[in-house]
Design a protein around this motif. Structure first.
Motif, PDB file in Angstrom:
ATOM      1  N   LEU A 173      26.126 -30.137  86.632  1.00  0.00           N
ATOM      2  CA  LEU A 173      25.010 -31.062  86.799  1.00  0.00           C
ATOM      3  C   LEU A 173      24.105 -31.163  85.580  1.00  0.00           C
ATOM      4  O   LEU A 173      23.527 -32.214  85.322  1.00  0.00           O
ATOM      5  N   LYS A 174      23.960 -30.042  84.854  1.00  0.00           N
ATOM      6  CA  LYS A 174      22.968 -30.037  83.770  1.00  0.00           C
ATOM      7  C   LYS A 174      23.265 -28.879  82.827  1.00  0.00           C
ATOM      8  O   LYS A 174      23.805 -27.864  83.238  1.00  0.00           O
ATOM      9  N   GLN A 175      22.890 -29.059  81.566  1.00  0.00           N
ATOM     10  CA  GLN A 175      23.005 -27.957  80.613  1.00  0.00           C
ATOM     11  C   GLN A 175      21.638 -27.656  80.022  1.00  0.00           C
ATOM     12  O   GLN A 175      20.772 -28.537  79.940  1.00  0.00           O
ATOM     13  N   TYR A 176      21.452 -26.389  79.647  1.00  0.00           N
ATOM     14  CA  TYR A 176      20.165 -25.912  79.125  1.00  0.00           C
ATOM     15  C   TYR A 176      20.419 -25.100  77.858  1.00  0.00           C
ATOM     16  O   TYR A 176      21.479 -24.499  77.700  1.00  0.00           O
ATOM     17  N   GLU A 177      19.420 -25.033  77.025  1.00  0.00           N
ATOM     18  CA  GLU A 177      19.454 -24.181  75.847  1.00  0.00           C
ATOM     19  C   GLU A 177      19.672 -22.731  76.299  1.00  0.00           C
ATOM     20  O   GLU A 177      18.983 -22.247  77.193  1.00  0.00           O
ATOM     21  N   GLY A 178      20.636 -22.047  75.687  1.00  0.00           N
ATOM     22  CA  GLY A 178      20.927 -20.678  76.102  1.00  0.00           C
ATOM     23  C   GLY A 178      20.528 -19.607  75.109  1.00  0.00           C
ATOM     24  O   GLY A 178      20.446 -18.440  75.458  1.00  0.00           O
ATOM     25  N   VAL A 179      20.271 -19.995  73.841  1.00  0.00           N
ATOM     26  CA  VAL A 179      20.027 -18.994  72.795  1.00  0.00           C
ATOM     27  C   VAL A 179      18.540 -18.765  72.548  1.00  0.00           C
ATOM     28  O   VAL A 179      18.044 -17.661  72.677  1.00  0.00           O
ATOM     29  N   SER A 180      17.838 -19.820  72.166  1.00  0.00           N
ATOM     30  CA  SER A 180      16.423 -19.637  71.832  1.00  0.00           C
ATOM     31  C   SER A 180      15.553 -20.366  72.846  1.00  0.00           C
ATOM     32  O   SER A 180      15.678 -21.575  73.023  1.00  0.00           O
ATOM     33  N   ASP A 181      14.739 -19.596  73.505  1.00  0.00           N
ATOM     34  CA  ASP A 181      13.758 -20.139  74.450  1.00  0.00           C
ATOM     35  C   ASP A 181      14.380 -20.965  75.586  1.00  0.00           C
ATOM     36  O   ASP A 181      14.037 -22.143  75.763  1.00  0.00           O
ATOM     37  N   PRO A 182      15.275 -20.381  76.374  1.00  0.00           N
ATOM     38  CA  PRO A 182      15.819 -21.119  77.530  1.00  0.00           C
ATOM     39  C   PRO A 182      14.695 -21.512  78.494  1.00  0.00           C
ATOM     40  O   PRO A 182      13.738 -20.755  78.660  1.00  0.00           O
ATOM     41  N   PRO A 183      14.820 -22.666  79.130  1.00  0.00           N
ATOM     42  CA  PRO A 183      13.765 -23.129  80.047  1.00  0.00           C
ATOM     43  C   PRO A 183      13.924 -22.499  81.442  1.00  0.00           C
ATOM     44  O   PRO A 183      14.351 -23.159  82.391  1.00  0.00           O
TER      45      PRO A 183
END
Length: 195
Positions: A173-183
């Motif tokens: 459904l969705k992708q998010y930042e995984g390395v720096s500052d994940p939401p």
């Protein structure tokens, strides 16, 4: 007659609310990719397939234990997400799945040792291997639209650095930042929308 009108207004209101929330959900989740069938083993050597996690919401990522760059913060961030899910009372609602993209090196034993470095609760978080290099590369490309390939002349791999939210029926459904500052708060809020 008056009660009938009131009843119709209530029903109409419920229908409008249902439509609005469905629209909100669609806007919240811009991706829609079906996860292909896979056959793997976890850190305990137990078989895991897509069917085994059907009915669960899950967060996936792609890592390998010999990674000397992005996997270290990604896995630390996944560990932090696991703690935040517990704090939110969602640990039973959500599985965490880390696919190794180096199945030749990442045996179940190597993944167990790796998971211990990050205090992973393996009741919720599975580290997967047991497929061929070609299988995991195709799976990552086709199911998550992310790269996964061995870097030429190196023991390192090229791979995506996102966390992926997957629905109970196996749709990314969705992708998010995984390395720096994940939401983290956004991830938890999105998971709540699916409950």
């Amino acid at each position: 007659m008056k009660w009938m009108k009131i009843g119709l207004l209530i029903v109409a209101g419920l229908l409008i609310t249902a439509c609005t929330s469905q629209e909100d959900i669609e806007q919240s989740f811009p991706m829609s990719m079906e996860v292909e069938e896979f056959s793997a083993v976890n850190q305990d050597g137990e078989a895991v397939t897509l069917e085994d996690i059907e009915g669960d919401i899950w967060i996936a990522d792609f890592i390998f234990t010999n990674c000397d760059t992005v996997c270290l913060p990604m896995t630390a961030n996944m560990s932090q997400l696991q703690k935040k899910l517990k704090d939110s009372g969602l640990e039973k609602e959500v599985k965490l799945i880390s696919f190794s993209i180096d199945p030749e090196h990442d045996t179940p034993e190597a993944l167990t040792e790796y998971s211990q470095r990050y205090d992973a609760d393996l009741n919720q978080w599975s580290f997967l291997t047991g497929y061929s290099q070609e299988e995991i590369e195709l799976f990552a490309n086709r199911s998550f639209n992310t790269p996964a390939a061995k870097a030429e002349g190196s023991n390192q791999f090229v791979h995506g650095t996102s966390f992926y939210l997957v629905s109970e029926n196996g749709t990314v459904l969705k992708q998010y930042e995984g390395v720096s500052d994940p939401p983290f708060e956004e991830i938890i809020s999105d998971i709540k929308k699916l409950n």
